[in-house]
Design a protein around this motif. Structure first.
Motif, short mmCIF file in Angstrom:
data_model
loop_
_atom_site.label_atom_id
_atom_site.label_comp_id
_atom_site.label_asym_id
_atom_site.label_seq_id
_atom_site.Cartn_x
_atom_site.Cartn_y
_atom_site.Cartn_z
N ASN A 111 0.43 -1.36 -0.18
CA ASN A 111 0.25 0.03 -0.24
C ASN A 111 0.83 1.14 0.64
O ASN A 111 0.15 2.23 -0.27
CB ASN A 111 -1.15 -0.04 1.68
N ALA A 112 2.09 0.72 -0.26
CA ALA A 112 2.61 2.14 -0.09
C ALA A 112 2.74 3.00 -1.37
O ALA A 112 2.41 2.81 -2.30
CB ALA A 112 4.45 1.99 0.06
N VAL A 113 3.51 4.21 -1.65
CA VAL A 113 3.48 5.45 -2.48
C VAL A 113 4.73 5.48 -3.05
O VAL A 113 5.35 5.43 -2.25
CB VAL A 113 3.12 6.70 -1.73
N VAL A 114 4.23 5.19 -4.04
CA VAL A 114 5.22 5.06 -5.50
C VAL A 114 6.40 6.27 -5.13
O VAL A 114 5.74 7.43 -6.17
CB VAL A 114 5.66 4.53 -6.27
N ILE A 115 7.64 6.43 -5.18
CA ILE A 115 8.25 7.61 -5.30
C ILE A 115 9.54 7.35 -6.40
O ILE A 115 10.44 6.45 -6.37
CB ILE A 115 9.17 7.56 -3.81
N ASP A 116 9.05 7.82 -7.33
CA ASP A 116 9.29 7.47 -8.44
C ASP A 116 10.47 8.60 -9.25
O ASP A 116 10.80 9.01 -10.22
CB ASP A 116 8.68 6.64 -9.32
N GLY A 117 9.69 9.98 -9.15
CA GLY A 117 10.23 11.28 -9.52
C GLY A 117 9.02 11.68 -11.02
O GLY A 117 9.79 12.68 -11.03
N GLU A 118 8.07 10.64 -11.06
CA GLU A 118 7.32 11.01 -11.87
C GLU A 118 6.37 11.11 -12.22
O GLU A 118 5.56 12.06 -12.55
CB GLU A 118 8.29 9.62 -13.16
N THR A 119 5.48 10.08 -10.44
CA THR A 119 4.68 10.73 -10.99
C THR A 119 3.23 10.77 -9.91
O THR A 119 2.54 10.36 -9.39
CB THR A 119 3.97 8.83 -11.17
N LEU A 120 4.35 11.32 -8.80
CA LEU A 120 3.54 12.02 -7.28
C LEU A 120 2.33 12.90 -7.64
O LEU A 120 2.57 13.94 -8.62
CB LEU A 120 4.65 12.78 -6.28
N SER A 121 1.45 12.48 -6.75
CA SER A 121 0.01 13.78 -7.23
C SER A 121 0.01 14.02 -5.89
O SER A 121 0.12 14.32 -4.62
CB SER A 121 -0.79 12.50 -6.86
N PRO A 122 -0.99 15.51 -5.73
CA PRO A 122 -1.53 16.00 -4.37
C PRO A 122 -1.71 14.61 -3.51
O PRO A 122 -2.02 15.06 -2.93
CB PRO A 122 -2.42 17.15 -4.93
N THR A 123 -3.32 13.39 -4.31
CA THR A 123 -3.48 12.87 -3.62
C THR A 123 -2.26 12.57 -2.37
O THR A 123 -2.57 11.32 -1.36
CB THR A 123 -4.64 12.00 -4.13
N ARG B 258 10.06 16.63 -1.30
CA ARG B 258 11.90 16.69 -1.07
C ARG B 258 12.48 14.88 -1.97
O ARG B 258 13.48 15.03 -2.72
CB ARG B 258 12.86 16.66 0.06
N LEU B 259 12.66 14.13 -1.35
CA LEU B 259 12.52 13.36 -1.90
C LEU B 259 12.06 12.79 -3.13
O LEU B 259 13.32 12.16 -4.46
CB LEU B 259 11.90 11.23 -0.74
N ASN B 260 11.42 12.43 -3.20
CA ASN B 260 10.46 12.99 -5.26
C ASN B 260 11.36 13.29 -6.38
O ASN B 260 11.65 13.13 -7.03
CB ASN B 260 9.04 12.98 -4.61
N ALA B 261 11.90 15.08 -5.48
CA ALA B 261 12.83 15.41 -6.05
C ALA B 261 13.49 14.64 -6.13
O ALA B 261 14.97 15.25 -7.33
CB ALA B 261 12.90 16.98 -6.17
N LEU B 262 14.25 14.26 -5.50
CA LEU B 262 16.31 13.41 -5.31
C LEU B 262 15.86 12.19 -6.70
O LEU B 262 17.51 12.64 -7.08
CB LEU B 262 16.46 13.27 -3.98
N VAL B 263 15.35 11.91 -6.23
CA VAL B 263 14.77 10.38 -7.20
C VAL B 263 15.50 11.10 -8.87
O VAL B 263 15.35 9.24 -9.06
CB VAL B 263 13.97 9.44 -6.30
N LYS B 264 14.69 11.67 -9.09
CA LYS B 264 14.96 12.42 -10.21
C LYS B 264 16.19 11.88 -10.66
O LYS B 264 16.38 11.26 -12.01
CB LYS B 264 14.14 13.74 -10.77
N GLY B 265 16.71 11.95 -10.02
CA GLY B 265 18.23 11.97 -10.78
C GLY B 265 19.36 12.98 -11.20
O GLY B 265 20.01 12.57 -11.99
N TYR B 266 19.02 13.50 -10.47
CA TYR B 266 20.05 14.86 -11.78
C TYR B 266 20.34 15.76 -10.15
O TYR B 266 20.97 17.23 -10.23
CB TYR B 266 18.36 16.26 -12.00
N SER B 267 20.47 15.43 -8.97
CA SER B 267 20.76 15.94 -8.42
C SER B 267 21.92 15.69 -7.29
O SER B 267 22.70 16.09 -6.58
CB SER B 267 20.20 15.94 -6.63
N GLY B 268 22.11 14.36 -8.04
CA GLY B 268 23.63 13.68 -7.64
C GLY B 268 24.11 13.79 -5.98
O GLY B 268 25.60 13.61 -6.16
N VAL B 269 23.05 12.74 -5.43
CA VAL B 269 23.03 12.55 -4.04
C VAL B 269 22.89 10.65 -3.69
O VAL B 269 22.91 10.63 -5.06
CB VAL B 269 21.85 12.26 -3.09
#
Length: 543
Positions: A10-22, A112-123
């Protein structure tokens, strides 16, 4: 934490592409767990590899081996690169004011997590794992709400959140609203985590972005959408009990002025009042036109709908955007002049600037102020003996004079509208900081914090309208019946507050109805009663 199934089914998938306000609301308010799929983790690893290549090239690169802001020209030696990143986080944690609420902190962390996993932040991937575990273990950094300028993102609030990853700062650890307030290192230990030592680029990646703004904006969108539907319900009930006309909601009216929001609210009024014998009872009366607060409901509510829809579209984009600076990208994606190595380019740009959100937040805030203002005017229509229908007693008092009935409800609504108008002035402004290097900012976090207050107050005004309209319904002829939807709304209100039987303090009633509206329970109750349901922004794509 590195496998794809962390967080459960039931987890929300954090992939940098599909996060919604819901999704943000589920994580922030319902404690939904999060997981990062392998494809996003691979993007994180590739981005980190590019940072390592840049380090080996030994060129001056902002955010990696230079100072920050006005100090950008200061080159930092290899031996101090980790300290540089940790000092950045410590020095930027200068927030003040009220502390963010639990749900606000969780919204900040997940965005913040969703932005980082897009793969442009270098962490490194371990930074991702730590953020995932903070959310899933209920470790919530203590974050003061004031200090962001909305460029270079929400620096101060994000720095307070990042301090806990270093084992510094403070965090609350619990699943409820309250919990143990612990030093950062102890809070991490509760989650089975060790403090991080930040490596090159990671400190800047953690604090440079719009995540306070967009996290709050996502929650605001969800609250505003519930309010818009409840305002249509309250307005339709008021039209009905004030013996108003539903002709202004005729489809032809909207067809010749085809704003999508207007069409939605007009359709809702028709559905809510369908089969109302109260409306039918005065169809051939002598009144030619209703007051604007009744007659122009579709136009005003519809305009507010479109403002919120406009904001939603921006929030959906921002939630899945890279708002870091600099961005670490594959060399083949950019002009060769921007490359640092054969595989990597580091682009200093301005995706951290909150203007795309701040302007729309201010617009939506002004729209909800108008929504509340017209609602307060409808309250007056059913309380004021100088304008109301003769079947209603002055101020809905059973024994006028001896009792005041709902008189002061309108006072409270008017006071709230006055506050909303003072809040509704644009927060978007400018200040020059960092020695003039950062010479234009958005104040987007201020806009988002203001919007949160505005939706709460506007919801309370709608609750007052529901309270008064339901009380006015007690004076309608018993032989007459509500519409399908307005009847459901009246019944729903009566599950929360009782009719007046003499004067009583109404403060608790207003609070209870505001909570009921804010939870979405009113909309759900009415929606179930309507054959076709209410029409919401999501259903019709108002924009």
């Amino acid at each position: 934490m590195s496998n794809e199934h962390s967080g459960g089914p039931n987890a929300v998938v954090i992939d940098g592409e599909t996060l919604s306000p819901t999704d943000v609301e589920r994580v922030a308010r319902e404690d939904a767990p999060v997981r990062v799929p392998e494809r996003a983790r691979e993007a994180v690893r590739e981005s980190r590899d590019r940072v390592l290549e840049v380090l080996e090239a030994d060129e001056a690169v902002y955010g990696v081996n230079t100072g920050f802001g006005e100090l950008v020209n200061e080159r930092i030696g290899r031996g101090d690169l980790e300290l540089l990143q940790e000092n950045l986080v410590r020095s930027h944690a200068v927030g003040v004011g009220r502390e963010l609420e639990r749900e606000e902190v969780r919204a900040l962390l997940v965005t913040r997590l969703n932005a980082l996993v897009k793969g442009y932040s270098g962490v490194r991937e371990t930074v991702i794992d730590h953020l995932v575990e903070l959310l899933n273990a209920g470790v919530h950094p203590v974050v003061p709400s004031r200090g962001s300028l909305g460029a270079s993102g929400d620096l101060a609030p994000l720095a307070h959140a990042a301090l806990v990853l270093l084992g510094e700062g403070e965090a609350c650890v619990a699943n409820g609203d309250d919990g143990d307030r612990l030093p950062g290192e102890e809070a991490l230990a509760r989650a089975g985590l060790e403090p991080l030592s930040l490596e090159p680029k990671e400190g800047l990646a953690l604090i440079n972005g719009t995540q306070l703004t967009v996290g709050l904006a996502a929650l605001f969108v969800r609250d505003a959408e519930r309010l818009l539907d409840a305002a249509d319900v309250a307005g339709a009930l008021t039209i009905e009990v004030a013996m108003g006309s539903t002709v202004p909601a005729d489809p032809v009216v909207s067809a010749v002025r085809p704003h999508p929001g207007q069409a939605i609210s007009a359709r809702n009024v028709r559905r809510l009042t369908a089969d109302s014998s109260i409306v039918a009872s005065h169809r051939n009366c002598d009144r030619v036109q209703d007051a604007y607060s009744l007659r122009c409901l579709p136009q005003v509510h519809g305009a507010a709908r479109e403002a919120v829809a406009h904001l939603r579209s921006a929030v959906e984009v921002e939630l899945n955007s890279a708002t870091d600076n600099p961005l670490v990208v594959p060399a083949e994606d950019v002009d060769p002049r921007a490359t640092v190595t054969d595989r990597a380019a580091v682009l200093s740009a301005g995706n951290f600037h909150g203007e795309p959100l701040s302007l729309k937040l201010d617009y939506a805030t002004a729209a909800l102020t108008e929504l509340a203002a017209i609602g307060e005017r409808r309250v007056d229509r059913i309380l004021n003996p100088n304008v109301q229908e003769s079947h209603l007693p002055p101020f809905l008092a059973g024994r006028s004079g001896l009792e005041s009935g709902a008189m002061i409800g309108q006072y409270t609504a008017a006071a709230l509208v006055n506050e909303l108008r003072s809040e509704g002035r644009p927060a978007t402004d400018n200040a020059t900081v960092s020695g003039g290097q950062e010479d234009h900012v958005s104040m987007s976090a201020t806009s988002a914090l203001t919007a949160r207050r505005v939706v709460d107050r506007a919801t309370t005004v709608t609750a007052i309208e529901l309270l008064c309209a339901s009380e006015a319904a007690e004076y309608v002829d018993d032989d007459l019946e509500h519409g399908v939807g307005t009847g459901a709304a009246y019944d729903a209100v009566r599950t929360v507050v009782d009719p007046l039987e003499g004067d009583r303090p109404l403060s608790a009633d207003v609070h209870a109805l505001a909570d009921y509206v804010g939870s979405g329970a009113l909309r759900d109750r009415v929606d179930e009663a309507l054959p076709e349901g209410l029409v919401s922004n999501d259903d019709a794509g108002a924009a």
